[in-house]
Design an enzyme around this catalytic site. Sequence first.
Site, mmCIF file in Angstrom:
data_model
loop_
_atom_site.group_PDB
_atom_site.id
_atom_site.type_symbol
_atom_site.label_atom_id
_atom_site.label_comp_id
_atom_site.label_asym_id
_atom_site.label_seq_id
_atom_site.Cartn_x
_atom_site.Cartn_y
_atom_site.Cartn_z
ATOM 1 N N SER A 163 0.850 -1.199 0.000
ATOM 2 C CA SER A 163 0.000 0.000 0.000
ATOM 3 C C SER A 163 0.881 1.242 0.000
ATOM 4 O O SER A 163 2.001 1.227 0.530
ATOM 5 C CB SER A 163 -0.857 0.027 1.272
ATOM 6 O OG SER A 163 -1.506 1.272 1.419
ATOM 7 N N TYR A 188 -0.010 -0.084 10.626
ATOM 8 C CA TYR A 188 -0.388 -0.486 9.258
ATOM 9 C C TYR A 188 0.752 -0.168 8.288
ATOM 10 O O TYR A 188 1.134 -1.002 7.453
ATOM 11 C CB TYR A 188 -1.668 0.244 8.848
ATOM 12 C CG TYR A 188 -2.144 -0.100 7.448
ATOM 13 C CD1 TYR A 188 -2.595 -1.377 7.125
ATOM 14 C CD2 TYR A 188 -2.154 0.866 6.430
ATOM 15 C CE1 TYR A 188 -3.042 -1.694 5.840
ATOM 16 C CE2 TYR A 188 -2.599 0.557 5.150
ATOM 17 C CZ TYR A 188 -3.037 -0.725 4.859
ATOM 18 O OH TYR A 188 -3.468 -1.039 3.582
#
Length: 323
Positions: A163, A188
């Site tokens: 990501s 994350y």
Amino acid sequence: MRRQRPLGSGFGAAGTADDVLAGVDLTGRTALVTGGASGLGLEATRALARAGARVLVAVRRPAAAETALRAALPAAPHGAVTVHALDLADPAAIRDFADGFLATGRALDLLIANAGVMACPETRTDAGWELHFAVNHLGHHALVNRLRPALNPSGSRIVAVASAGHFLSDIRWHDPHFRTGYDRWLAYAQSKTANALFALHLDTLGADDGLRAYSVHPGSILTPLQRHVPRDEQIAQGWMDADGTPAAGFKSPAQGAATAVWAATSPLLADHGGVYCQDCDIAGPATTDDMLVGGVKPWAADPESAARLWDLSARLTGLDAFA
Ligand SMILES: NC(=O)c1ccc[n+]([C@@H]2O[C@H](COP(=O)([O-])OP(=O)(O)OC[C@H]3O[C@@H](n4cnc5c(N)ncnc54)[C@H](OP(=O)(O)O)[C@@H]3O)[C@@H](O)[C@H]2O)c1
């Protein structure tokens, strides 16, 4: 970073998973998609199956996955898409899934390491590992190493779904499990940097045996991934407007699955293993801190960090099938 240069694939941000597979025949190929019954994984599963691949969908909630796949692929031939239990937070479940696959004697041609969690409240697995690092990265490290005997010597591809979230953090070498200062976005981000570094080093280890690995940023897509982000926060972040319409620049799930499917199949990438991709092409180096512009940050494309992360992950999981 030298290898991070777009190729001009002919696809862009608007391409869907079906678009990149148009004319591609995957009959006889076996693919595994983790988290392949929700969001981007579901779209990858659907496109791979339509192109003729046999697709194994590995999920932590098999009954829900069966229902989702029946709705998404009502006409799939019997046995073309199968659901298997896999909790990436549980090393024993990963071993059981891999042993079950190895017992079939089949080769695994494509693996899309797609399952993931985002912005969770501070959580540790039974092993004491921070949840994002455990599920998004260590679980996939263990899975790939367990499945090593099934990787096809005539060419397997592994795609780690990373990501642009990696922009926010390098690996926290001093404290990867957030023993201090937990932050759900940094957790994350670290796990997504780990996805990119994992693919980079896996490609280095596997290239001589025909195994190639890639990482991808799928784009920004509203999916169940945002379940831990309150709606007000999503509106304040500019991800959606008050009635839930995605912001300009957001992709549909079918567009979001395209880069992973492209990386898993495009002949253009045959000599470019280890790269980080976005919008169905190799990404360039990040030139700003704007995640929507994208590109790859230096810490997610550093071969020395990639080797160091591999060693750390092998120590934690006890698995290094490429040694
Ligand atoms: N959506 C975006 O904008 C975006 C942007 C960049 C990167 N990504 C990445 O894209 C990937 C797919 O995300 P998505 O947007 O499609 O979200 P999603 O719909 O929530 O899919 C994530 C999948 O991972 C599964 N999963 C979570 N924890 C697991 C565990 N312990 N074991 C096995 N499976 C587990 C989920 O299972 P359950 O259904 O049981 O929860 C779900 O099937 C993720 O890696 C994410 O980081 C997404």
